[in-house]
Scaffold this active site. Structure first.
Site, PDB file in Angstrom:
ATOM      1  N   ASP A  12     -87.317   2.032  -6.285  1.00  0.00           N
ATOM      2  CA  ASP A  12     -88.547   2.489  -6.862  1.00  0.00           C
ATOM      3  C   ASP A  12     -88.570   3.815  -7.039  1.00  0.00           C
ATOM      4  OD1 ASP A  12     -88.600   2.234  -4.170  1.00  0.00           O
ATOM      5  OD2 ASP A  12     -90.967   2.515  -4.439  1.00  0.00           O
ATOM      6  N   HIS A  51     -92.696   3.613   2.411  1.00  0.00           N
ATOM      7  CA  HIS A  51     -91.507   2.939   2.842  1.00  0.00           C
ATOM      8  C   HIS A  51     -90.074   3.600   2.492  1.00  0.00           C
ATOM      9  CE1 HIS A  51     -91.756   2.215  -1.460  1.00  0.00           C
ATOM     10  NE2 HIS A  51     -90.388   1.879  -1.553  1.00  0.00           N
ATOM     11  N   GLY A  63     -54.928  -8.613   9.293  1.00  0.00           N
ATOM     12  CA  GLY A  63     -55.851  -7.588  10.038  1.00  0.00           C
ATOM     13  C   GLY A  63     -55.325  -6.251   9.973  1.00  0.00           C
TER      14      GLY A  63
HETATM   15  C1  LIG Z   1     -64.539   3.354   8.162  1.00  0.00           C
HETATM   16  C2  LIG Z   1     -63.541   3.152   8.918  1.00  0.00           C
HETATM   17  N1  LIG Z   1     -63.568   2.387   9.803  1.00  0.00           N
HETATM   18  C3  LIG Z   1     -62.288   2.362  10.867  1.00  0.00           C
HETATM   19  C4  LIG Z   1     -61.312   2.989  10.379  1.00  0.00           C
HETATM   20  C5  LIG Z   1     -60.155   2.498  11.372  1.00  0.00           C
HETATM   21  N2  LIG Z   1     -59.119   1.970  10.767  1.00  0.00           N
HETATM   22  C6  LIG Z   1     -58.130   3.004  10.180  1.00  0.00           C
HETATM   23  S1  LIG Z   1     -56.679   1.970   9.383  1.00  0.00           S
HETATM   24  C7  LIG Z   1     -57.711   0.500   9.816  1.00  0.00           C
HETATM   25  C8  LIG Z   1     -57.178  -0.801   9.378  1.00  0.00           C
HETATM   26  C9  LIG Z   1     -56.548  -0.869   8.133  1.00  0.00           C
HETATM   27  O1  LIG Z   1     -56.063  -2.138   8.015  1.00  0.00           O
HETATM   28  P1  LIG Z   1     -55.403  -2.670   6.511  1.00  0.00           P
HETATM   29  O2  LIG Z   1     -56.218  -2.123   5.471  1.00  0.00           O
HETATM   30  O3  LIG Z   1     -55.369  -4.193   6.629  1.00  0.00           O
HETATM   31  O4  LIG Z   1     -54.176  -2.161   6.494  1.00  0.00           O
HETATM   32  P2  LIG Z   1     -52.831  -2.286   7.243  1.00  0.00           P
HETATM   33  O5  LIG Z   1     -52.819  -3.578   7.866  1.00  0.00           O
HETATM   34  O6  LIG Z   1     -51.706  -2.645   6.074  1.00  0.00           O
HETATM   35  O7  LIG Z   1     -52.349  -1.676   8.262  1.00  0.00           O
HETATM   36  C10 LIG Z   1     -58.651   0.818  10.458  1.00  0.00           C
HETATM   37  C11 LIG Z   1     -59.784  -0.181  10.843  1.00  0.00           C
HETATM   38  C12 LIG Z   1     -61.420   3.618   9.502  1.00  0.00           C
HETATM   39  N3  LIG Z   1     -60.130   4.530   9.073  1.00  0.00           N
HETATM   40  N4  LIG Z   1     -62.289   3.747   8.514  1.00  0.00           N
HETATM   41 MG   LIG Z   2     -53.954  -5.609   7.092  1.00  0.00          MG
END
Ligand SMILES: Cc1ncc(C[n+]2csc(CCOP(=O)(O)OP(=O)(O)O)c2C)c(N)n1
Ligand SMILES: [Mg+2]
Length: 570
Positions: free
Chosen positions: A34, A120, A470
């Site tokens: 808004d 708000h 992951g």
């Molecule tokens: C906003 C934020 N939260 C947490 C992190 C910590 N972090 C760095 S790399 C990563 C994991 C990335 O995982 P993915 O994208 O699946 O890459 P891969 O499995 O190929 O290493 C995290 C959680 C970050 N860099 N930024």
């Molecule tokens: Mg990954």
């Protein structure tokens, strides 16, 4: 700009949109609310800019950053309190990465501030300055517009963002956008202030003298070379002096990697030996915008020569002398003219690039990171815009880029999910180029909704997503097998269909080399989405090593990484 030129009357909101347009901003990202709908109505009525609504303000901030990387300036529009705080991570990233972004918050009416009326989207504590104060930490300039200051502040903020290559924050109270004020008729001109003539002359002379006398001059480039647009000058200088030009990883692709004097990535002890030697043993190193952090210095093993010349956007350090009021482009242009052309310097040996080979091995073999990145090396082509998120996607930094590629990443700030929003922004700024995203499943989950905006606007990027269940890169720090590094297993390749029912996107799930090859041969006339399934422990040694070293630094010698709970290189 704030000249004595004849004025005209204009609504404050219309004037803001006009100034943005004059500054080269053609699109505005954000989420309506808004307190900003009135400005959106002005945008709609005047057609001054194109509105690109995003799913979240965080993604809008990433998009504005990605847009600015290719366009020179970007902007987002959010609504009081909830909007700025949702966007502050992205704007903080722009501050860290030196990207000029204008964050406009449609804020509570001046009437409410004057009368102390609770509203708000505030803390309801009688204070109206919280968000301006929060943004003071992540922007180069901030202002709340009023009818008295609007002309001066709008121009000051836009110019500051552009000149400093940093974000700025502006609050537009919702009850003033439709008020008429007197505004200049002259367009806003984006220009640096001219250098001080004497400082510029002396600075150029001092640099040219040192570079000319040197036997092994070299140039080291950080991200500011890209932000201040001086890569062409640095290559000219390298060519005229036959001096090697290296980059730190945050500036990967800032210098064309096919340039004859391009040396490679300098990263302290982790550099190729010839890169390390050329930089560390140089008798005159010119460093541009150097901002060392652990990631760009091989964990603080970088060792620049003592007499390194440090040039920044608006100042230069040479020995004991500090030159102010000199702009980088003018300095470099002057130096190029002043140094004699060298024709006989012994050519340095440049490291061999990774061979551009197709994914090797048996077509039915399970896809590995090694085969994947080898295939990616062959996929890149001239002029691509490449996006890299955090994670094993960092392997991209080890590839050799074809000419005229742009890399959009966030080495200093490193917020996961950035790349998806940045992709939307960069596609909006330069839709004619091929855009390729490299992202992990974990990073993608943070900002996945913005895929819908990319599809909505018919963009045709290539998205390479690695599904390894992951946070693999984190497993190299800590928690090789811990559940906190696991994530939900989405059906990623189905998402284009979820986000746009009538999508023409081509989706692939690659489990084997053969699957990947098939995906890579798809034509780029529509979005290509490739989900590659890989083992959660699979990462190349440099990625795992960086995690192992990072853990030692982060947790100290008594940290939990000593409990055999860390992914290790095989
Ligand atoms: C906003 C934020 N939260 C947490 C992190 C910590 N972090 C760095 S790399 C990563 C994991 C990335 O995982 P993915 O994208 O699946 O890459 P891969 O499995 O190929 O290493 C995290 C959680 C970050 N860099 N930024
Ligand atoms: Mg990954």
């Amino acid at each position: 700009m704030m000249s004595n030129s004849p004025g005209q009357r204009m609504k404050i909101g219309d004037f803001l949109l006009r100034r943005l347009k004059e500054a080269g901003v053609r699109h505005l990202f954000g989420v309506p609310g808004d307190y900003n709908l009135e400005l959106l109505q002005q945008l709609q009525d005047t057609g001054a800019l194109k509105w690109i609504g995003t799913c979240s303000e965080l993604n809008a901030s990433y998009a504005a950053d990605g847009y600015a990387r290719l366009n020179g300036l970007g902007a987002l529009l959010v609504t009081n309190g909830v909007g700025p705080l949702a966007a502050i991570n992205g704007v903080g990233g722009s501050y860290s990465e030196h990207v000029p972004v204008i964050c406009i918050s449609g804020s509570i009416p001046l009437r409410s501030i004057d009368r102390g009326l609770g509203m708000h989207h505030t803390m309801a504590d009688g204070s109206f300055n919280h968000f301006l104060e929060a943004y003071a930490h992540v922007t180069a300039a901030q202002a709340r517009l009023t009818p008295r200051n609007a002309v001066i502040e709008i121009d000051r903020l836009i110019l500051t963002a552009w000149r400093e290559k940093l974000p700025v924050y502006m609050e537009l109270p919702s009850d003033i956008a439709y008020l008429d004020i007197e505004v200049p008729t002259d367009p806003l001109v984006l220009a640096d202030p001219q250098s001080d003539p004497e400082r510029l002359r002396s600075c150029i002379a001092a640099i040219a003298e040192r570079l000319s006398a040197a036997a092994s001059p070299a140039i080291l480039v950080d991200a500011d070379a890209d932000r201040f647009g001086v890569a062409p000058e640095l290559m000219k200088l390298g060519e005229k002096l036959q001096a090697p030009v290296a980059v730190v990883v945050a500036a990967k692709a800032a210098i064309d990697e096919t340039f004859a004097h391009y040396l490679g990535v300098y990263n302290g002890k982790a550099s190729e030996p010839q890169v390390r030697k050329a930089i560390e043993a140089s008798d005159c190193l010119l460093a541009v915008g150097y901002r060392p952090i652990e990631v760009t210095t091989g964990d603080f093993t970088a060792s620049l020569p003592v007499h390194t010349i440090h040039a920044r956007g608006h100042s230069v350090d040479i020995g004991d002398d500090n030159y102010q009021a000199v702009t980088l482009k003018e300095v470099l242009t002057g130096v190029i003219d002043a140094v004699p052309r060298v024709t006989n310097r012994a050519r340095r040996q440049v490291g061999e690039a990774v061979a551009a080979a197709p994914a090797n091995g048996d077509a039915s073999a399970q896809l590995t990171q090694a085969a994947y990145w080898q295939a990616m090396q062959g996929y890149l082509r001239e002029g691509d815009v490449l996006f890299v998120d955090n994670g094993t996607a960092f392997t991209l930094f080890g590839l050799k880029f074809p000419p005229k590629c742009t890399l959009v990443g966030s080495v200093n700030w490193g917020s996961i999910g950035y790349s998806v929003g940045a992709l939307l922004g960069a596609l909006t700024a330069a839709p004619e180029r091929r855009h390729i995203l490299f992202v992990g499943d974990g990073s993608f989950q943070v900002s996945a909704q913005e895929l819908s905006t990319i599809l909505r606007h018919d963009h045709k990027p290539v998205i390479f997503l690695v599904n390894n269940g992951g946070y693999t890169i984190e497993r190299g720090y800590l928690g090789k097998d811990e559940a906190y590094n696991d994530i939900a297993n989405w059906s990623y390749a189905d998402l284009p269909k979820v986000f746009r029912r009538d999508t023409s996107a081509r989706s692939f799930v690659a489990k084997t080399n053969g699957d990947l090859q098939k995906a890579l041969s798809a034509s780029n006339d529509t979005m290509i989405f490739v989900e590659s399934i890989m083992d959660r422990y699979d990462a190349l040694a440099p990625i795992i090593n960086s995690g192992n070293k990072g853990a030692d630094l982060d947790y100290g010698p008594r940290g939990p990484q000593c409990r055999d709970n860390q992914l290790q290189p095989v």
